[in-house]
Design a protein around this motif. Sequence first.
Motif, PDB file in Angstrom:
ATOM      1  N   ALA A  23       0.812  -1.221   0.000  1.00  0.00           N
ATOM      2  CA  ALA A  23       0.000   0.000   0.000  1.00  0.00           C
ATOM      3  C   ALA A  23       0.845   1.271   0.000  1.00  0.00           C
ATOM      4  CB  ALA A  23      -0.923   0.007   1.216  1.00  0.00           C
ATOM      5  N   ILE A  24       2.124   1.150   0.340  1.00  0.00           N
ATOM      6  CA  ILE A  24       2.995   2.325   0.405  1.00  0.00           C
ATOM      7  C   ILE A  24       3.446   2.708  -0.999  1.00  0.00           C
ATOM      8  CG2 ILE A  24       5.208   3.205   1.249  1.00  0.00           C
ATOM      9  CD1 ILE A  24       4.841   1.141   3.573  1.00  0.00           C
ATOM     10  N   CYS A  25       3.330   3.980  -1.331  1.00  0.00           N
ATOM     11  CA  CYS A  25       3.811   4.507  -2.599  1.00  0.00           C
ATOM     12  C   CYS A  25       4.933   5.506  -2.325  1.00  0.00           C
ATOM     13  CB  CYS A  25       2.684   5.202  -3.378  1.00  0.00           C
ATOM     14  SG  CYS A  25       1.316   4.109  -3.817  1.00  0.00           S
ATOM     15  N   VAL A  26       5.989   5.418  -3.105  1.00  0.00           N
ATOM     16  CA  VAL A  26       7.125   6.323  -2.986  1.00  0.00           C
ATOM     17  C   VAL A  26       6.923   7.500  -3.930  1.00  0.00           C
ATOM     18  CG1 VAL A  26       9.619   6.549  -3.373  1.00  0.00           C
ATOM     19  CG2 VAL A  26       8.691   4.469  -2.314  1.00  0.00           C
ATOM     20  N   VAL A  82      17.605   8.527   0.036  1.00  0.00           N
ATOM     21  CA  VAL A  82      16.476   7.617   0.246  1.00  0.00           C
ATOM     22  C   VAL A  82      15.744   7.982   1.532  1.00  0.00           C
ATOM     23  CG1 VAL A  82      15.798   5.220   0.656  1.00  0.00           C
ATOM     24  CG2 VAL A  82      17.566   5.738  -1.027  1.00  0.00           C
ATOM     25  N   ALA A  83      16.485   8.287   2.570  1.00  0.00           N
ATOM     26  CA  ALA A  83      15.869   8.643   3.855  1.00  0.00           C
ATOM     27  C   ALA A  83      15.015   9.897   3.750  1.00  0.00           C
ATOM     28  CB  ALA A  83      16.950   8.831   4.915  1.00  0.00           C
ATOM     29  N   GLY A  84      15.276  10.726   2.749  1.00  0.00           N
ATOM     30  CA  GLY A  84      14.506  11.945   2.578  1.00  0.00           C
ATOM     31  C   GLY A  84      13.315  11.826   1.653  1.00  0.00           C
ATOM     32  N   LEU A  85      13.059  10.632   1.123  1.00  0.00           N
ATOM     33  CA  LEU A  85      11.927  10.439   0.225  1.00  0.00           C
ATOM     34  C   LEU A  85      10.600  10.604   0.959  1.00  0.00           C
ATOM     35  CD1 LEU A  85      13.001   7.319  -1.874  1.00  0.00           C
ATOM     36  CD2 LEU A  85      12.674   9.650  -2.745  1.00  0.00           C
ATOM     37  N   ALA A  86       9.612  11.117   0.260  1.00  0.00           N
ATOM     38  CA  ALA A  86       8.242  11.147   0.772  1.00  0.00           C
ATOM     39  C   ALA A  86       7.516   9.885   0.323  1.00  0.00           C
ATOM     40  CB  ALA A  86       7.516  12.385   0.254  1.00  0.00           C
ATOM     41  N   THR A  87       6.526   9.478   1.098  1.00  0.00           N
ATOM     42  CA  THR A  87       5.697   8.328   0.753  1.00  0.00           C
ATOM     43  C   THR A  87       4.234   8.691   0.934  1.00  0.00           C
ATOM     44  OG1 THR A  87       5.768   7.435   3.007  1.00  0.00           O
ATOM     45  CG2 THR A  87       7.477   6.678   1.470  1.00  0.00           C
ATOM     46  N   THR A  88       3.366   7.955   0.253  1.00  0.00           N
ATOM     47  CA  THR A  88       1.932   8.104   0.420  1.00  0.00           C
ATOM     48  C   THR A  88       1.315   6.724   0.557  1.00  0.00           C
ATOM     49  OG1 THR A  88       1.411   7.983  -1.947  1.00  0.00           O
ATOM     50  CG2 THR A  88       1.933  10.163  -1.057  1.00  0.00           C
ATOM     51  N   LEU A  94      10.948   5.216   5.443  1.00  0.00           N
ATOM     52  CA  LEU A  94      10.081   5.347   6.613  1.00  0.00           C
ATOM     53  C   LEU A  94      10.842   5.307   7.941  1.00  0.00           C
ATOM     54  CD1 LEU A  94       7.084   3.209   5.344  1.00  0.00           C
ATOM     55  CD2 LEU A  94       7.066   5.661   5.809  1.00  0.00           C
ATOM     56  N   GLY A  95      12.166   5.295   7.880  1.00  0.00           N
ATOM     57  CA  GLY A  95      12.915   5.456   9.119  1.00  0.00           C
ATOM     58  C   GLY A  95      13.897   4.364   9.477  1.00  0.00           C
ATOM     59  N   GLY A 113      15.314   8.853  -7.824  1.00  0.00           N
ATOM     60  CA  GLY A 113      16.143  10.045  -7.762  1.00  0.00           C
ATOM     61  C   GLY A 113      17.053  10.097  -6.558  1.00  0.00           C
ATOM     62  N   CYS A 114      17.581   8.935  -6.166  1.00  0.00           N
ATOM     63  CA  CYS A 114      18.388   8.866  -4.939  1.00  0.00           C
ATOM     64  C   CYS A 114      19.781   8.320  -5.246  1.00  0.00           C
ATOM     65  CB  CYS A 114      17.720   7.969  -3.910  1.00  0.00           C
ATOM     66  SG  CYS A 114      16.094   8.546  -3.371  1.00  0.00           S
ATOM     67  N   PRO A 115      20.790   9.163  -5.289  1.00  0.00           N
ATOM     68  CA  PRO A 115      22.146   8.657  -5.542  1.00  0.00           C
ATOM     69  C   PRO A 115      22.756   7.915  -4.358  1.00  0.00           C
ATOM     70  CG  PRO A 115      22.194  11.024  -5.172  1.00  0.00           C
ATOM     71  CD  PRO A 115      20.749  10.629  -5.221  1.00  0.00           C
ATOM     72  N   ASP A 116      22.214   8.134  -3.146  1.00  0.00           N
ATOM     73  CA  ASP A 116      22.769   7.484  -1.964  1.00  0.00           C
ATOM     74  C   ASP A 116      21.662   7.265  -0.936  1.00  0.00           C
ATOM     75  OD1 ASP A 116      22.338  10.007  -0.783  1.00  0.00           O
ATOM     76  OD2 ASP A 116      24.397  10.626  -1.189  1.00  0.00           O
ATOM     77  N   LEU A 117      22.023   6.636   0.172  1.00  0.00           N
ATOM     78  CA  LEU A 117      21.016   6.286   1.167  1.00  0.00           C
ATOM     79  C   LEU A 117      20.499   7.500   1.929  1.00  0.00           C
ATOM     80  CD1 LEU A 117      22.453   2.931   2.593  1.00  0.00           C
ATOM     81  CD2 LEU A 117      20.862   3.308   0.691  1.00  0.00           C
ATOM     82  N   ALA A 118      21.295   8.553   2.032  1.00  0.00           N
ATOM     83  CA  ALA A 118      20.794   9.781   2.664  1.00  0.00           C
ATOM     84  C   ALA A 118      19.624  10.344   1.870  1.00  0.00           C
ATOM     85  CB  ALA A 118      21.916  10.805   2.780  1.00  0.00           C
TER      86      ALA A 118
END
Length: 375
Positions: A50-53, A356-362, A307-308, A349-354
Amino acid sequence: MTAVLPADLLAPADAEGPASAVLQPMIERFVNGAAGDGLTLRANRAALDAICVVPRVLRDVSATDSSTVLLGAPCAVPAAVAPMAYQHAFHPDGELAVARAARDAGMPFTVSTFSSVPVEEIAAAGGTTWFQLYWLRDRGVTADLLARAESAGCSALVLTVDTPRMGRRQADLRGSFRLPDGVRAAHFDGSADGLPAAARTGVSAIASQTAGLVDPSLSWRDLEWLRERTRLPLVLKGILDPRDAAAAAGLGADAIVVSNHGGRQLDGAQPAITALPAVAAAVAGRCEVLFDSGIRSGTDILKALALGAGAVLVGRPVLWGLAAAGQAGVHRVLDLFRTELHNAMALAGCPDLAAVAGLATTGGPVPATAAGSVR
């Protein structure tokens, strides 16, 4: 049946079918089964689906870097192999095959208390090795296992905290589960591993073993005893409530694993992914946050990191790969997780894991940093 070739597997979950085809039915039901009616098992998957990035664009993803550090050890990807017992039941090479594949993939391997290969042999394979501990009724045996894990070179201790008793796994009960001949708990002698000598109708040998060996009185005060007897970083596995996460961090845990045991303990428990953001907020950076329960793809890893979580533990797909094609099958499954994660990172659009941690989800839980304080 024609043997599966690792190259035939195009996604980690592809290994499930070939594994089911070669495993004894009792073992297939054991690995794929769940507690109760399987509500939590299915809820884990539904919640992840159900999670969308929300992808970012114009971010230069000509190269993607998934490397990280987990409990002080460098890792090629933010993932470790979860603790899983009795891997000789899935393939003659058992834990050694999985540990070697994890080593080659740059992932930690977690040795189960109920491993069918001794921790000393597994650690000798090289790579990063963690040791998973169940809180045993016999403190002397517990202390001995701690000493063996340290002497073998394990770099972390993973205490499972969600198993005061085993969940009622109906497939195991209906099938009177027992281990195949020759598969035993390598850290116990035959008279002390708690396994009944023969299967009985409506009784699971694993459930009987857990009832006899695992101490249900485990509480927060016991962590002091544990800390006095090991220098290893301490990980508490099986946390869903933010209050428990805060308590763990306050008592000096080095990491926690947000987990409902893959749906194998309390049926009806919260899907682990929906618990993750609030737990991460409660910890507030005081310890590392890992995640398991339902990871089947690199995109699932991306969602957990957004998500953390700092990393995930992967379980059933590893055993499917082991059953399907031994060490080569596990290596293929782990490599597919890495390949899919890098693909997902680039497309998000994530070159690194930092990043990824900043991505929004719905469509799922809102990261607590955006949702506000935990109450």
